[in-house]
Structures are given as structure tokens and as C-alpha cells.
Design a protein around this motif. Sequence first.
Motif, PDB file in Angstrom:
ATOM      1  N   ASN A 107     -27.021 -44.816 -18.361  1.00  0.00           N
ATOM      2  CA  ASN A 107     -28.298 -44.140 -18.208  1.00  0.00           C
ATOM      3  C   ASN A 107     -29.073 -44.260 -19.511  1.00  0.00           C
ATOM      4  O   ASN A 107     -28.769 -43.580 -20.494  1.00  0.00           O
ATOM      5  CB  ASN A 107     -28.086 -42.670 -17.828  1.00  0.00           C
ATOM      6  N   LEU A 108     -30.060 -45.146 -19.520  1.00  0.00           N
ATOM      7  CA  LEU A 108     -30.833 -45.394 -20.736  1.00  0.00           C
ATOM      8  C   LEU A 108     -31.801 -44.262 -21.053  1.00  0.00           C
ATOM      9  O   LEU A 108     -32.276 -44.161 -22.177  1.00  0.00           O
ATOM     10  CB  LEU A 108     -31.574 -46.719 -20.611  1.00  0.00           C
ATOM     11  N   ARG A 109     -32.090 -43.415 -20.060  1.00  0.00           N
ATOM     12  CA  ARG A 109     -32.941 -42.247 -20.337  1.00  0.00           C
ATOM     13  C   ARG A 109     -32.192 -41.242 -21.192  1.00  0.00           C
ATOM     14  O   ARG A 109     -32.766 -40.618 -22.078  1.00  0.00           O
ATOM     15  CB  ARG A 109     -33.403 -41.595 -19.029  1.00  0.00           C
ATOM     16  N   THR A 110     -30.898 -41.066 -20.909  1.00  0.00           N
ATOM     17  CA  THR A 110     -30.119 -40.057 -21.636  1.00  0.00           C
ATOM     18  C   THR A 110     -29.318 -40.636 -22.793  1.00  0.00           C
ATOM     19  O   THR A 110     -28.891 -39.892 -23.673  1.00  0.00           O
ATOM     20  CB  THR A 110     -29.140 -39.342 -20.679  1.00  0.00           C
ATOM     21  N   GLY A 111     -29.033 -41.950 -22.782  1.00  0.00           N
ATOM     22  CA  GLY A 111     -28.225 -42.575 -23.835  1.00  0.00           C
ATOM     23  C   GLY A 111     -26.734 -42.373 -23.658  1.00  0.00           C
ATOM     24  O   GLY A 111     -25.980 -42.433 -24.625  1.00  0.00           O
ATOM     25  N   PHE A 112     -26.311 -42.132 -22.416  1.00  0.00           N
ATOM     26  CA  PHE A 112     -24.891 -41.933 -22.129  1.00  0.00           C
ATOM     27  C   PHE A 112     -24.425 -42.828 -20.992  1.00  0.00           C
ATOM     28  O   PHE A 112     -25.207 -43.200 -20.125  1.00  0.00           O
ATOM     29  CB  PHE A 112     -24.607 -40.473 -21.731  1.00  0.00           C
ATOM     30  N   LEU A 113     -23.138 -43.099 -21.014  1.00  0.00           N
ATOM     31  CA  LEU A 113     -22.476 -43.758 -19.913  1.00  0.00           C
ATOM     32  C   LEU A 113     -21.693 -42.672 -19.182  1.00  0.00           C
ATOM     33  O   LEU A 113     -20.945 -41.925 -19.803  1.00  0.00           O
ATOM     34  CB  LEU A 113     -21.541 -44.843 -20.448  1.00  0.00           C
ATOM     35  N   ASN A 114     -21.902 -42.551 -17.874  1.00  0.00           N
ATOM     36  CA  ASN A 114     -21.196 -41.521 -17.121  1.00  0.00           C
ATOM     37  C   ASN A 114     -20.453 -42.146 -15.953  1.00  0.00           C
ATOM     38  O   ASN A 114     -20.640 -43.322 -15.641  1.00  0.00           O
ATOM     39  CB  ASN A 114     -22.157 -40.413 -16.678  1.00  0.00           C
ATOM     40  N   ALA A 115     -19.595 -41.366 -15.296  1.00  0.00           N
ATOM     41  CA  ALA A 115     -18.770 -41.888 -14.211  1.00  0.00           C
ATOM     42  C   ALA A 115     -18.374 -40.783 -13.250  1.00  0.00           C
ATOM     43  O   ALA A 115     -18.403 -39.601 -13.595  1.00  0.00           O
ATOM     44  CB  ALA A 115     -17.509 -42.531 -14.784  1.00  0.00           C
ATOM     45  N   LYS A 116     -17.964 -41.196 -12.038  1.00  0.00           N
ATOM     46  CA  LYS A 116     -17.303 -40.292 -11.107  1.00  0.00           C
ATOM     47  C   LYS A 116     -15.869 -40.170 -11.604  1.00  0.00           C
ATOM     48  O   LYS A 116     -15.250 -41.169 -11.957  1.00  0.00           O
ATOM     49  CB  LYS A 116     -17.325 -40.844  -9.697  1.00  0.00           C
ATOM     50  N   THR A 117     -15.335 -38.954 -11.629  1.00  0.00           N
ATOM     51  CA  THR A 117     -14.026 -38.729 -12.229  1.00  0.00           C
ATOM     52  C   THR A 117     -13.133 -37.898 -11.308  1.00  0.00           C
ATOM     53  O   THR A 117     -13.573 -36.874 -10.778  1.00  0.00           O
ATOM     54  CB  THR A 117     -14.185 -38.005 -13.588  1.00  0.00           C
ATOM     55  N   VAL A 118     -11.903 -38.364 -11.129  1.00  0.00           N
ATOM     56  CA  VAL A 118     -10.901 -37.640 -10.347  1.00  0.00           C
ATOM     57  C   VAL A 118      -9.701 -37.401 -11.259  1.00  0.00           C
ATOM     58  O   VAL A 118      -9.079 -38.344 -11.742  1.00  0.00           O
ATOM     59  CB  VAL A 118     -10.474 -38.434  -9.093  1.00  0.00           C
ATOM     60  N   LEU A 119      -9.397 -36.119 -11.500  1.00  0.00           N
ATOM     61  CA  LEU A 119      -8.289 -35.736 -12.357  1.00  0.00           C
ATOM     62  C   LEU A 119      -7.230 -35.051 -11.503  1.00  0.00           C
ATOM     63  O   LEU A 119      -7.523 -34.062 -10.818  1.00  0.00           O
ATOM     64  CB  LEU A 119      -8.772 -34.800 -13.465  1.00  0.00           C
ATOM     65  N   ASP A 120      -6.024 -35.593 -11.511  1.00  0.00           N
ATOM     66  CA  ASP A 120      -4.903 -35.060 -10.728  1.00  0.00           C
ATOM     67  C   ASP A 120      -5.289 -34.814  -9.271  1.00  0.00           C
ATOM     68  O   ASP A 120      -4.979 -33.780  -8.685  1.00  0.00           O
ATOM     69  CB  ASP A 120      -4.368 -33.776 -11.367  1.00  0.00           C
ATOM     70  N   GLY A 121      -6.014 -35.777  -8.700  1.00  0.00           N
ATOM     71  CA  GLY A 121      -6.376 -35.718  -7.291  1.00  0.00           C
ATOM     72  C   GLY A 121      -7.594 -34.881  -6.961  1.00  0.00           C
ATOM     73  O   GLY A 121      -8.004 -34.812  -5.805  1.00  0.00           O
ATOM     74  N   LYS A 122      -8.209 -34.232  -7.946  1.00  0.00           N
ATOM     75  CA  LYS A 122      -9.378 -33.389  -7.699  1.00  0.00           C
ATOM     76  C   LYS A 122     -10.618 -34.015  -8.326  1.00  0.00           C
ATOM     77  O   LYS A 122     -10.637 -34.298  -9.523  1.00  0.00           O
ATOM     78  CB  LYS A 122      -9.162 -31.987  -8.276  1.00  0.00           C
ATOM     79  N   ARG A 123     -11.648 -34.191  -7.501  1.00  0.00           N
ATOM     80  CA  ARG A 123     -12.904 -34.761  -7.974  1.00  0.00           C
ATOM     81  C   ARG A 123     -13.637 -33.734  -8.825  1.00  0.00           C
ATOM     82  O   ARG A 123     -13.832 -32.598  -8.390  1.00  0.00           O
ATOM     83  CB  ARG A 123     -13.774 -35.170  -6.783  1.00  0.00           C
ATOM     84  N   LEU A 124     -14.012 -34.105 -10.038  1.00  0.00           N
ATOM     85  CA  LEU A 124     -14.802 -33.229 -10.897  1.00  0.00           C
ATOM     86  C   LEU A 124     -16.248 -33.252 -10.401  1.00  0.00           C
ATOM     87  O   LEU A 124     -16.733 -34.292  -9.964  1.00  0.00           O
ATOM     88  CB  LEU A 124     -14.714 -33.682 -12.352  1.00  0.00           C
ATOM     89  N   PRO A 125     -16.950 -32.129 -10.455  1.00  0.00           N
ATOM     90  CA  PRO A 125     -18.316 -32.095  -9.932  1.00  0.00           C
ATOM     91  C   PRO A 125     -19.273 -32.951 -10.756  1.00  0.00           C
ATOM     92  O   PRO A 125     -19.154 -33.052 -11.973  1.00  0.00           O
ATOM     93  CB  PRO A 125     -18.700 -30.611 -10.018  1.00  0.00           C
ATOM     94  N   GLY A 126     -20.223 -33.557 -10.056  1.00  0.00           N
ATOM     95  CA  GLY A 126     -21.250 -34.355 -10.713  1.00  0.00           C
ATOM     96  C   GLY A 126     -20.690 -35.605 -11.374  1.00  0.00           C
ATOM     97  O   GLY A 126     -19.601 -36.066 -11.053  1.00  0.00           O
ATOM     98  N   ARG A 127     -21.460 -36.137 -12.301  1.00  0.00           N
ATOM     99  CA  ARG A 127     -21.041 -37.302 -13.075  1.00  0.00           C
ATOM    100  C   ARG A 127     -20.693 -36.811 -14.472  1.00  0.00           C
ATOM    101  O   ARG A 127     -21.374 -35.958 -15.016  1.00  0.00           O
ATOM    102  CB  ARG A 127     -22.143 -38.340 -13.094  1.00  0.00           C
ATOM    103  N   VAL A 128     -19.645 -37.350 -15.044  1.00  0.00           N
ATOM    104  CA  VAL A 128     -19.156 -36.908 -16.344  1.00  0.00           C
ATOM    105  C   VAL A 128     -19.619 -37.901 -17.423  1.00  0.00           C
ATOM    106  O   VAL A 128     -19.367 -39.098 -17.312  1.00  0.00           O
ATOM    107  CB  VAL A 128     -17.611 -36.808 -16.332  1.00  0.00           C
ATOM    108  N   ASP A 129     -20.322 -37.394 -18.463  1.00  0.00           N
ATOM    109  CA  ASP A 129     -20.696 -38.240 -19.602  1.00  0.00           C
ATOM    110  C   ASP A 129     -19.429 -38.556 -20.382  1.00  0.00           C
ATOM    111  O   ASP A 129     -18.764 -37.655 -20.887  1.00  0.00           O
ATOM    112  CB  ASP A 129     -21.691 -37.530 -20.526  1.00  0.00           C
TER     113      ASP A 129
END
Length: 189
Positions: free
Chosen positions: A113-135
Motif C-alpha cells: 500500500n503506497l498510500r500508507t507505506g506498509f506491506l500488509n497481509a491476511k494472517t491466520v495464527l493457529d487456525g484463527k484468522r486475524l481481523p482485517g489486514r495486518v501491517d
Amino acid sequence: MRNRRLFTVAGCAGALAITVALAPGASADTRNHEAGDQEGRTTVVLNPKLVPVLTETLKVQTIRPGRLTAPGGVAQLSFPITEVEGKVIEHAGGLSFTPVGGGSLRITSFDVNLRTGFLNAKTVLDGKRLPGRVDIFALGAPKPINGAVPKCDGTQAGLTLTAGAAKALGAPSFAGAFVGDACVVPDED
């Protein structure tokens, strides 16, 4: 010794989490591609100090169509660009690994995301999807690896671990750790 190990783990997890970088900021074109189609490729040359931990400790595996290669003995991850929509560059594939202490982590669908200057991703930790996109990474200036900044025929950026990602990895003091240099090379139409 413990801090050194945490730094290595935090850096490796960050390298896994995001293997993407800056894409061209001048793209006003919006393109959507079906699975298998691509608009180019982003490659991240990994900090060589992290590679043993990635492969031996964290048991890193790419999620297709991501790739882990080592041309000339230099480890790098690459992912196809699937869509360029304004200042957001989307990628297919991802990474999975086994965190120290067990469990599982899957990071997929990387966006730069060039507007924010971060790379983010969909993240699943121990089988549970974390809400939103994680920077996962802050995008910044590339840094030398093995004494030189890697060659890039596209747009380049250094990847540093975000405070949130470092905290999630149990190593908050390693926010800002350098993970590698990314090179985004979109297809030219």
C-alpha cells in the motif's frame, strides 16, 4: 543469547510475513486478473543471516504460486503481482511456518500500500484468522546485502519489521529490524 535468538526469530518471521516491496507509484490503471494470470513479480532478497533460522527452525514453506529460490546461493522469495489498483499492489501466494514453541502461521495475499507505506497481509495464527489486514513491514530505502544493494530492474524498497508484527512475534524490541530488499517488476502493457 536469548535476545539474539528472539531477534533472529522476529526477523525471520518478518521475512516470511512479507516478501513484497514498493511497486510503481504512477500506476493509475486498474486491472483485475483471474487466478494464474499475473501482472509481474515481486522478489525479496533475504538477509542471509536469517536463512538458517527460516529453513531449519521455522520450517518455512511457500504457498503457491510463491517461490523460494537461491540463484547464485542468495536466498530470495518471489510472488506474482495479480492486480494494480491505484497505489495498492496485490500479490498471490504466501508463506507458512512453524513458530518457535509450536503452532502455525500462514500469511497470504500480500498488498503493498503506497498510500500508507506498509506491506500488509491476511494472517491466520493457529487456525484463527486475524481481523482485517495486518501491517507486517514498513517500506523504506533498500540496504546492502552481502556488501551491496541487490540489483533491481523495477522499484526497490527495504523491508523493516513493524512494531505490531514484532509484538505479535513476542519480540517488541525488534521493531524496525531489517529483513531484506524487495524489487517490484510489474508487466508493462
